[in-house]
Design a protein around this motif. Structure first.
Motif, PDB file in Angstrom:
ATOM      1  N   ALA A  11     -21.977  19.216 -45.850  1.00 32.32           N
ATOM      2  CA  ALA A  11     -21.071  18.999 -47.302  1.00 32.32           C
ATOM      3  C   ALA A  11     -21.846  19.908 -48.293  1.00 32.32           C
ATOM      4  CB  ALA A  11     -21.422  17.485 -47.650  1.00 32.32           C
ATOM      5  N   ASP A  35     -24.811  14.700 -42.886  1.00 36.36           N
ATOM      6  CA  ASP A  35     -25.444  15.072 -44.401  1.00 36.36           C
ATOM      7  C   ASP A  35     -25.809  13.835 -45.022  1.00 36.36           C
ATOM      8  OD1 ASP A  35     -24.688  17.991 -46.220  1.00 36.36           O
ATOM      9  OD2 ASP A  35     -25.172  16.038 -47.260  1.00 36.36           O
ATOM     10  N   ILE A  62     -31.884  13.459 -42.592  1.00 34.75           N
ATOM     11  CA  ILE A  62     -32.277  14.201 -41.345  1.00 34.75           C
ATOM     12  C   ILE A  62     -33.780  13.696 -41.051  1.00 34.75           C
ATOM     13  CG2 ILE A  62     -30.982  16.249 -41.499  1.00 34.75           C
ATOM     14  CD1 ILE A  62     -33.509  17.722 -42.753  1.00 34.75           C
ATOM     15  N   ALA A  82     -29.014  21.502 -43.078  1.00 34.16           N
ATOM     16  CA  ALA A  82     -29.367  20.690 -44.074  1.00 34.16           C
ATOM     17  C   ALA A  82     -30.793  21.340 -44.561  1.00 34.16           C
ATOM     18  CB  ALA A  82     -29.427  19.228 -43.418  1.00 34.16           C
ATOM     19  N   GLU A  84     -32.956  21.470 -48.890  1.00 33.90           N
ATOM     20  CA  GLU A  84     -33.179  21.598 -50.203  1.00 33.90           C
ATOM     21  C   GLU A  84     -33.041  23.418 -50.361  1.00 33.90           C
ATOM     22  OE1 GLU A  84     -33.218  19.514 -52.799  1.00 33.90           O
ATOM     23  OE2 GLU A  84     -32.816  17.834 -51.863  1.00 33.90           O
ATOM     24  N   SER A  85     -32.270  23.655 -51.242  1.00 33.83           N
ATOM     25  CA  SER A  85     -31.896  25.197 -51.148  1.00 33.83           C
ATOM     26  C   SER A  85     -32.389  25.900 -52.545  1.00 33.83           C
ATOM     27  CB  SER A  85     -30.508  25.234 -50.614  1.00 33.83           C
ATOM     28  OG  SER A  85     -29.737  24.755 -51.692  1.00 33.83           O
ATOM     29  N   THR A 100     -38.126  17.849 -46.632  1.00 34.41           N
ATOM     30  CA  THR A 100     -36.970  17.769 -46.260  1.00 34.41           C
ATOM     31  C   THR A 100     -37.020  19.106 -45.284  1.00 34.41           C
ATOM     32  OG1 THR A 100     -35.661  17.080 -48.025  1.00 34.41           O
ATOM     33  CG2 THR A 100     -34.562  18.230 -46.405  1.00 34.41           C
ATOM     34  N   THR A 125     -33.885  31.775 -43.663  1.00 37.62           N
ATOM     35  CA  THR A 125     -33.417  32.689 -44.617  1.00 37.62           C
ATOM     36  C   THR A 125     -34.304  34.028 -44.594  1.00 37.62           C
ATOM     37  OG1 THR A 125     -33.633  33.085 -47.071  1.00 37.62           O
ATOM     38  CG2 THR A 125     -35.121  31.195 -45.885  1.00 37.62           C
ATOM     39  N   GLN A 188     -19.865  26.974 -53.624  1.00 40.02           N
ATOM     40  CA  GLN A 188     -21.393  27.090 -53.959  1.00 40.02           C
ATOM     41  C   GLN A 188     -21.796  26.249 -55.243  1.00 40.02           C
ATOM     42  OE1 GLN A 188     -23.362  31.060 -54.585  1.00 40.02           O
ATOM     43  NE2 GLN A 188     -24.997  30.241 -53.485  1.00 40.02           N
ATOM     44  N   LYS A 192     -26.524  27.713 -58.912  1.00 42.88           N
ATOM     45  CA  LYS A 192     -26.658  29.115 -58.341  1.00 42.88           C
ATOM     46  C   LYS A 192     -26.179  30.139 -59.165  1.00 42.88           C
ATOM     47  CE  LYS A 192     -29.210  27.020 -54.883  1.00 42.88           C
ATOM     48  NZ  LYS A 192     -28.353  26.453 -53.790  1.00 42.88           N
TER      49      LYS A 192
HETATM   50  N1  LIG Z   1     -27.424  29.772 -49.875  1.00 42.24           N
HETATM   51  C1  LIG Z   1     -27.846  31.101 -49.577  1.00 42.24           C
HETATM   52  O1  LIG Z   1     -27.759  32.139 -50.028  1.00 42.24           O
HETATM   53  C2  LIG Z   1     -28.591  31.000 -48.155  1.00 42.24           C
HETATM   54  C3  LIG Z   1     -29.134  31.862 -47.617  1.00 42.24           C
HETATM   55  C4  LIG Z   1     -29.857  32.140 -46.371  1.00 42.24           C
HETATM   56  C5  LIG Z   1     -30.199  30.843 -45.926  1.00 42.24           C
HETATM   57  N2  LIG Z   1     -29.646  29.701 -46.452  1.00 42.24           N
HETATM   58  C6  LIG Z   1     -29.926  28.250 -45.986  1.00 42.24           C
HETATM   59  O2  LIG Z   1     -28.696  27.934 -45.397  1.00 42.24           O
HETATM   60  C7  LIG Z   1     -28.850  26.387 -45.441  1.00 42.24           C
HETATM   61  C8  LIG Z   1     -27.721  25.917 -46.348  1.00 42.24           C
HETATM   62  O3  LIG Z   1     -27.679  26.323 -47.771  1.00 42.24           O
HETATM   63  P1  LIG Z   1     -26.664  25.985 -48.969  1.00 42.24           P
HETATM   64  O4  LIG Z   1     -26.831  27.187 -49.678  1.00 42.24           O
HETATM   65  O5  LIG Z   1     -25.376  25.720 -48.149  1.00 42.24           O
HETATM   66  O6  LIG Z   1     -27.313  24.898 -49.481  1.00 42.24           O
HETATM   67  P2  LIG Z   1     -26.701  23.602 -50.326  1.00 42.24           P
HETATM   68  O7  LIG Z   1     -27.851  23.054 -51.261  1.00 42.24           O
HETATM   69  O8  LIG Z   1     -25.599  23.897 -51.020  1.00 42.24           O
HETATM   70  O9  LIG Z   1     -26.330  22.470 -49.225  1.00 42.24           O
HETATM   71  C9  LIG Z   1     -27.569  21.672 -48.557  1.00 42.24           C
HETATM   72  C10 LIG Z   1     -26.805  20.529 -48.053  1.00 42.24           C
HETATM   73  O10 LIG Z   1     -27.982  19.850 -47.326  1.00 42.24           O
HETATM   74  C11 LIG Z   1     -27.885  18.394 -47.669  1.00 42.24           C
HETATM   75  N3  LIG Z   1     -29.243  17.863 -47.424  1.00 42.24           N
HETATM   76  C12 LIG Z   1     -30.317  17.889 -48.219  1.00 42.24           C
HETATM   77  N4  LIG Z   1     -31.289  17.108 -47.821  1.00 42.24           N
HETATM   78  C13 LIG Z   1     -30.746  16.510 -46.638  1.00 42.24           C
HETATM   79  C14 LIG Z   1     -31.486  15.405 -46.020  1.00 42.24           C
HETATM   80  N5  LIG Z   1     -32.837  15.090 -46.427  1.00 42.24           N
HETATM   81  N6  LIG Z   1     -30.667  15.006 -44.887  1.00 42.24           N
HETATM   82  C15 LIG Z   1     -29.351  15.198 -44.747  1.00 42.24           C
HETATM   83  N7  LIG Z   1     -28.820  16.157 -45.464  1.00 42.24           N
HETATM   84  C16 LIG Z   1     -29.529  16.688 -46.566  1.00 42.24           C
HETATM   85  C17 LIG Z   1     -27.355  18.448 -48.916  1.00 42.24           C
HETATM   86  O11 LIG Z   1     -26.472  17.179 -49.121  1.00 42.24           O
HETATM   87  C18 LIG Z   1     -26.355  19.529 -48.774  1.00 42.24           C
HETATM   88  O12 LIG Z   1     -24.972  19.048 -48.452  1.00 42.24           O
HETATM   89  C19 LIG Z   1     -30.293  26.117 -45.926  1.00 42.24           C
HETATM   90  O13 LIG Z   1     -30.921  25.682 -44.822  1.00 42.24           O
HETATM   91  C20 LIG Z   1     -30.651  27.381 -46.674  1.00 42.24           C
HETATM   92  O14 LIG Z   1     -31.922  27.619 -46.691  1.00 42.24           O
HETATM   93  C21 LIG Z   1     -28.927  29.692 -47.678  1.00 42.24           C
END
Ligand SMILES: NC(=O)c1ccc[n+]([C@@H]2O[C@H](COP(=O)([O-])OP(=O)(O)OC[C@H]3O[C@@H](n4cnc5c(N)ncnc54)[C@H](O)[C@@H]3O)[C@@H](O)[C@H]2O)c1
Length: 341
Positions: A11, A35, A62, A82, A84-85, A100, A125, A188, A192
């Motif tokens: 999500a 999620d 998770i 999933a 914290e990002s 997390t 990442t 997004q 961000k």
């Molecule tokens: N955004 C980027 O540019 C980028 C680049 C490289 C890697 N990543 C990685 O990709 C993944 C997704 O990133 P994103 O930007 O979509 O993040 P986001 O914050 O948009 O989404 C994270 C999702 O994880 C869920 N979540 C968080 N804690 C949870 C928990 N304890 N249990 C279940 N669900 C949980 C949230 O509800 C959310 O839907 C992450 O692992 C991030 O580290 C992101």
């Protein structure tokens, strides 16, 4: 033959794009979308797939091993996103990130091990590598660059990355790891930099630029990332990590000027704010390995066109941005100048 893919974080930004990508491009596969729906998770991002029979949403944390054990037997493979990002939030509260991103990943891996998951991809990442200098553009992160994470977020992702590696080495699990650069595209979360700045500019507000804005990021379209994750799922070698990048390095100042231009504003809308603590100078990816071994190359990431389309998406979807900016989001934004992913 189709398989059931358990996507965690489906999500969120990348997860919702990935679920959509799988449903649209892999007609034989089913998706279980797991999620916990934190402030960053929004099912509105997948509104058109609510009644899709190949898409099942499960509300689950998770870190809840017992519930994971109920869901895991239904899956063939796992794409674990999933997390914290947001780096800024990790600077304010590291503990949630460690819980997390490290312990939660351990819970996922343990459950996947108990239920003999055929392949598990951990979405890591490029931030696990630390930073590169600004003055030597010949330096790039390769998969053998030593891991040297700098922010609490990057440390927490490195913990998950290393656990995934260890579960392959120790238990023989079939694990893949992806290390991607900054993503841009639709859905997004507006904390961000790109959606935050676009929303501010549309609303006639200034954009908070950290420091002098010389920090460099490599930008990749989220759907190029989704395609790469699927390549690593299907054909990546067990136990191997793959760098994913857009070959699209831009300084934050350059990005900001492009967004200002695309939103019809001028540079008086830039507000220079004190730099992020420990702000990494430059990320740049050598993606030779995934290109040579898995035949992946970005096809949707070229600027300015891809950035223009993304900005247009946010202009066309103001309602989505408004709905996802909850009370928790507004409290954090009011208390902190925050702007980068
Ligand atoms: N955004 C980027 O540019 C980028 C680049 C490289 C890697 N990543 C990685 O990709 C993944 C997704 O990133 P994103 O930007 O979509 O993040 P986001 O914050 O948009 O989404 C994270 C999702 O994880 C869920 N979540 C968080 N804690 C949870 C928990 N304890 N249990 C279940 N669900 C949980 C949230 O509800 C959310 O839907 C992450 O692992 C991030 O580290 C992101």
């Amino acid at each position: 033959m189709g398989q059931t893919i358990l996507v965690t974080g489906g999500a969120g930004f990348i997860g919702s794009n990935l679920v959509r990508y799988i449903l649209e491009h892999r007609p034989d596969d089913r998706v279980i979308n797991l999620d916990g729906l934190t402030y960053a998770g929004n099912l509105e991002s997948l509104a058109e797939f609510v009644d899709e029979p190949r898409h099942e949403f499960v509300h689950c944390d998770i870190n809840d091993g017992a519930k994971l054990d109920e869901i895991m037997p239904k899956a063939d493979v796992v794409l674990h996103l999933a997390a914290e990002s947001h780096v800024d939030r990790s600077i304010h509260d590291p503990s949630l990130f460690l819980n997390t991103n490290i312990i939660g990943t351990q819970c996922m891996l343990d459950s996947a091990k108990r239920h003999n998951i055929k392949r598990f991809v951990y979405v890591s990442t490029d931030e696990v590598y630390g930073e590169l200098p600004l003055d030597d553009k010949s330096q790039l992160f390769t998969e053998s660059t030593p891991l040297a994470p700098n922010s609490p977020y990057a440390v927490s992702k490195t913990g998950g990355d290393m656990l995934a590696r260890a579960y392959h080495h120790t238990y023989g699990m079939n694990i893949g790891i992806t290390r991607c650069s900054n993503n841009f595209g639709p859905y997004q979360f507006p904390e961000k930099v790109i959606p935050l700045f676009v929303n501010n500019l549309i609303e006639g507000k200034k954009v908070p630029l950290y420091g002098d804005g010389r920090n460099i990021r490599d930008w990749l379209h989220v759907l190029d990332h989704c395609e790469a994750i699927c390549r690593v799922l299907d054909d990546g070698k067990p136990g191997e990590a793959y760098n994913i990048g857009g070959n699209n390095e831009r300084s934050n100042l350059e990005l900001t000027k492009m967004l200002i231009d695309l939103c019809g504003r001028d540079e008086t809308f830039i507000e220079h704010v004190p730099d992020r603590l420990g702000h990494d100078m430059r990320y740049a990816i050598d993606a030779t390995k995934i290109r040579d071994e898995l035949g992946w190359e970005p096809t949707r990431s070229a600027w300015p066109q891809a950035l223009e389309e993304t900005v247009q998406w946010y202009k066309d979807n103001l309602e989505w941005s408004d709905h996802v900016r909850t009370g928790e989001y507004r409290r954090f934004m009011d208390q902190n100048y925050t702007n980068q992913g």
